[in-house]
Structure formats: C-alpha cells, structure tokens
Design a protein around this motif. Sequence first.
Motif, PDB file in Angstrom:
ATOM      1  N   VAL A 107       0.858  -1.142   0.030  1.00  0.00           N
ATOM      2  CA  VAL A 107       0.141  -0.002  -0.066  1.00  0.00           C
ATOM      3  C   VAL A 107       1.001   1.361   0.023  1.00  0.00           C
ATOM      4  O   VAL A 107       1.772   1.408   0.761  1.00  0.00           O
ATOM      5  CB  VAL A 107      -0.936   0.002   1.253  1.00  0.00           C
ATOM      6  N   VAL A 108       0.542   2.070  -0.971  1.00  0.00           N
ATOM      7  CA  VAL A 108       0.977   3.721  -0.757  1.00  0.00           C
ATOM      8  C   VAL A 108      -0.023   4.599  -0.491  1.00  0.00           C
ATOM      9  O   VAL A 108      -1.213   4.456  -1.365  1.00  0.00           O
ATOM     10  CB  VAL A 108       1.640   3.850  -2.198  1.00  0.00           C
ATOM     11  N   LEU A 109      -0.059   5.420   0.535  1.00  0.00           N
ATOM     12  CA  LEU A 109      -1.071   6.490   0.711  1.00  0.00           C
ATOM     13  C   LEU A 109      -0.363   7.682   0.713  1.00  0.00           C
ATOM     14  O   LEU A 109       0.673   8.002   1.784  1.00  0.00           O
ATOM     15  CB  LEU A 109      -1.764   5.972   2.187  1.00  0.00           C
ATOM     16  N   ALA A 110      -0.867   8.583   0.021  1.00  0.00           N
ATOM     17  CA  ALA A 110      -0.225   9.938  -0.123  1.00  0.00           C
ATOM     18  C   ALA A 110      -1.446  10.803   0.272  1.00  0.00           C
ATOM     19  O   ALA A 110      -2.601  10.735   0.184  1.00  0.00           O
ATOM     20  CB  ALA A 110       0.023  10.242  -1.561  1.00  0.00           C
ATOM     21  N   SER A 111      -0.881  11.886   1.178  1.00  0.00           N
ATOM     22  CA  SER A 111      -1.849  13.145   1.563  1.00  0.00           C
ATOM     23  C   SER A 111      -1.385  14.428   1.639  1.00  0.00           C
ATOM     24  O   SER A 111      -0.169  14.582   1.680  1.00  0.00           O
ATOM     25  CB  SER A 111      -2.381  12.742   3.026  1.00  0.00           C
ATOM     26  N   ARG A 112      -2.050  15.364   1.060  1.00  0.00           N
ATOM     27  CA  ARG A 112      -1.814  16.761   1.301  1.00  0.00           C
ATOM     28  C   ARG A 112      -1.462  17.108   2.807  1.00  0.00           C
ATOM     29  O   ARG A 112      -2.099  16.595   3.683  1.00  0.00           O
ATOM     30  CB  ARG A 112      -2.748  17.720   0.800  1.00  0.00           C
ATOM     31  N   LEU A 113      -0.415  17.983   2.896  1.00  0.00           N
ATOM     32  CA  LEU A 113      -0.124  18.338   4.244  1.00  0.00           C
ATOM     33  C   LEU A 113      -0.902  19.782   4.266  1.00  0.00           C
ATOM     34  O   LEU A 113      -1.301  20.460   3.407  1.00  0.00           O
ATOM     35  CB  LEU A 113       1.367  19.033   4.380  1.00  0.00           C
ATOM     36  N   ILE A 114      -1.480  19.942   5.596  1.00  0.00           N
ATOM     37  CA  ILE A 114      -2.102  21.080   6.258  1.00  0.00           C
ATOM     38  C   ILE A 114      -1.318  22.316   5.885  1.00  0.00           C
ATOM     39  O   ILE A 114      -0.393  22.257   6.743  1.00  0.00           O
ATOM     40  CB  ILE A 114      -2.988  20.901   7.086  1.00  0.00           C
ATOM     41  N   ASP A 115      -1.662  23.541   5.135  1.00  0.00           N
ATOM     42  CA  ASP A 115      -0.928  24.726   5.376  1.00  0.00           C
ATOM     43  C   ASP A 115      -1.360  25.743   6.248  1.00  0.00           C
ATOM     44  O   ASP A 115      -2.488  25.721   6.343  1.00  0.00           O
ATOM     45  CB  ASP A 115      -1.092  25.437   3.840  1.00  0.00           C
ATOM     46  N   GLY A 116      -0.502  26.178   7.024  1.00  0.00           N
ATOM     47  CA  GLY A 116      -0.814  26.951   7.982  1.00  0.00           C
ATOM     48  C   GLY A 116      -0.327  26.822   9.284  1.00  0.00           C
ATOM     49  O   GLY A 116       0.541  26.183   9.578  1.00  0.00           O
ATOM     50  N   ASN A 117      -0.472  27.819  10.354  1.00  0.00           N
ATOM     51  CA  ASN A 117       0.388  27.654  11.560  1.00  0.00           C
ATOM     52  C   ASN A 117      -0.280  26.910  12.740  1.00  0.00           C
ATOM     53  O   ASN A 117      -1.428  27.590  12.993  1.00  0.00           O
ATOM     54  CB  ASN A 117       0.772  29.212  11.726  1.00  0.00           C
ATOM     55  N   PHE A 118       0.227  26.048  13.264  1.00  0.00           N
ATOM     56  CA  PHE A 118      -0.433  25.345  14.374  1.00  0.00           C
ATOM     57  C   PHE A 118      -0.386  26.379  15.583  1.00  0.00           C
ATOM     58  O   PHE A 118       0.654  26.705  15.782  1.00  0.00           O
ATOM     59  CB  PHE A 118       0.379  24.078  14.516  1.00  0.00           C
ATOM     60  N   PRO A 119      -1.339  26.258  16.391  1.00  0.00           N
ATOM     61  CA  PRO A 119      -1.073  26.963  17.885  1.00  0.00           C
ATOM     62  C   PRO A 119      -0.040  26.656  18.491  1.00  0.00           C
ATOM     63  O   PRO A 119       0.535  25.650  18.359  1.00  0.00           O
ATOM     64  CB  PRO A 119      -2.532  26.598  18.425  1.00  0.00           C
ATOM     65  N   ASP A 120       0.320  27.667  19.270  1.00  0.00           N
ATOM     66  CA  ASP A 120       1.703  27.590  20.001  1.00  0.00           C
ATOM     67  C   ASP A 120       1.315  26.759  21.511  1.00  0.00           C
ATOM     68  O   ASP A 120       0.669  27.348  22.292  1.00  0.00           O
ATOM     69  CB  ASP A 120       2.223  29.081  20.434  1.00  0.00           C
ATOM     70  N   TYR A 121       1.224  25.223  21.088  1.00  0.00           N
ATOM     71  CA  TYR A 121       0.767  24.382  22.164  1.00  0.00           C
ATOM     72  C   TYR A 121       1.665  24.753  23.496  1.00  0.00           C
ATOM     73  O   TYR A 121       1.075  24.280  24.613  1.00  0.00           O
ATOM     74  CB  TYR A 121       0.883  22.857  21.652  1.00  0.00           C
TER      75      TYR A 121
END
Length: 373
Positions: free
Chosen positions: A235-249
Amino acid sequence: MKLSVLQENLNQALSTVSRFVSQKTQLPVLANILFSTEKGRLHLSATNLEVGISLSVGAKIEKEGSITLPAKELTEYVSYLSPGKTDISLDKKQKVKITSPQAETVFAGLDAKDFPQIPKMDKGKSFSLPTKLLSTTVPQIAYAVATDDTRPVLTGIYWHFFDTKLRMVATDGYRLSLKDLTLKTPVSLGKKDQLTFLIPGKTLQEITKLAGSEEEIKIGLTKDENQVVFQLSDVVLASRLIDGNFPDYERILPSGHKTSILVDKEELIQNLRLTSVFARESANVVKVKIRKDSLELTANSPQVGQNITRVSAKVEGPSLDIAFNYRFLLDFLNVCRSDVLEIKLSDSLAPGVFADSKDPSFVHIIMPVRLQD
C-alpha cells in the motif's frame, strides 16, 4: 489488459480503495478506480485529490494494461461474486469484461491517462517508524482533532521533530493531546532547522488501519514537500499536508498545579455515564466538586431532572469546584491504559491536566466550562 485474480483478494482491495474515491466531483474519472498492472501485480488506485491510495494484489497477468472503472458499482458487483478465480480483460473500446463461474459482465471504463498520478515519495526525504509505535499513538491523540473545517489547522496532527524525539500534538481548541515518541536515529529530511509538518487527522487514522501487522512503515515527503507519503509492503497512501500555523501549544501547557487527584478509572467512567443521562440535556456539562476524599459529579436538566454521584478519590491540595464537558473526559478515559487516573488542577477556570501513569510521555489537557453564578 488481461489478467486473473481471486475474488477474495479483489473484493478486499476494492473495499479498501473505494473509501478514497471522491464523492463530489466535476471530474468523472475521480469517481473511478484505476486498474493498472506491473510486474505480475494488479494495482488499484483512487484519489479525492486530498488523499490518494495505491494498493497492489497478486494476479496472473497475461497482458499489461490500464483502465479506470466506476468505483461504486464495481465494488458492489465484485462483493456479490462467489470466491474463486475472476478473469478481467480490456478491449480496444475501453470496455472491461469480468468473467466468473457464475456471471459475465461488461463495464464501461474511462481512459487511464486522465487519472491523476498518486504522488511519489522523495527517497532523500524519508524515514521509517515502527508500525506499533504509530498505531498506539494515533488513537491516543486523534480524538482531540477538530471535526469541522472552520480552522483547517486544527483538523490535523502536528508532528514536531527534534533530535531523537518526535512529538505529536492535536487540539480542537477545547482540549489538547500530546505524545512524545523516542526515535532510534534523528530525522532531518535534509533540513537543518527543527522539522515540523501538519498531517490531517483522518489520514493518520486511515494509515493505522491499513498498516495491520507490518513491522515498519516508511514515511516521506514529496519533492515539493507539499504532501506526505506512507509506504507499506502493498500500500502507498499519499496526503496533502495542511498549510498554516499550528497554535503555540507549549504556551497552553500548565506550568504548575494546586490540587492533585488520584481516582479509579473504571469507577469514574461508570459514574460519568450515569451523569451523562442528564448532562446530555444541558450542553454535556458535568459539575465536579473536589473534596478531601471524593469527587461529586452533578448534572442538571430542567426537562429531565438532576443527578448526583460520588467517586472515592485521593485528593491533595485545596477543595475546588470545576465543570467539564463529560464527552471530553470519556474520550480520554477510553484511551487511558492505567487503572488509576491522575488529575492536576489550579483553579476553576484553568486547564486541567490528565495523566496516564502507565505512559508518562502522554499528556492530555481539557479546558473547563465556565460555571454560571
């Protein structure tokens, strides 16, 4: 194209691949599954342009070729066939004949040239993780991912690499799950600075389902670094990465606490379920009164009634009244492996820290609900 494949293998492959077919599209080919052959293997591919999959099964290939076929109808049809040998052949008019001992059917196909390519991994930007490590971590944090697209960055799980550690974080703005994984070797993927990327939570849940009993999973970025690719043996699974700034956790993580609580997990789960009957009619809110040796859980619904339950607990620090969404509490308790839950609180409006004593690398934070005076 001409080949033979076992119905059992084809049915299982179609059931998996069809989950990634686009449900709403103006491009007819995206409602199809791509059939292609290579080196004695039959490859089935599907994509919704956000996530794509390619899955291979063993087959007897007499003639190479490729075609796309309607996913919904084909998957349903093959599921009704009896187990055993199934023959598939393609003619010059893009028609595919499927022959089994019980039936002979022709499907109209679309040219494979119009089907988008499943992205490939850049081998220079890849690494491997033990499958068990990923399959135990994702369930611990994926439930904290946002389920709506109002803020896309909150629908993903944040990966933060530094030295020989990988930190995964998920938050929907009301709760946060954090897990630290120890790696055998550092991961840089060609970057000198700290490496971070944001993977859709649904993608990680899918790859953990697909990984099964495989020992390792190969993970890498595409050449343009806009997509992540997961590779298993078939299996090969490809996904777009989410563009944006993750909160300062890190800013959200409490630095201290005043009250510490140890409580039996199963007893707390049972009492939360009792209280939930009434909490569901009052925005899922459960009030918690923390006293010297117990937790008092209260839920009040004007239409249904009121419920009060008490749970024995070991409490260190001052008494406190606080309220939580009971669903958030149960979500955490369902992945907590320890029999005893540790809760750390500062005040009625500060985030509560929930810890699994069997897994110190895992931390969960829940924001309280503001109580009305």
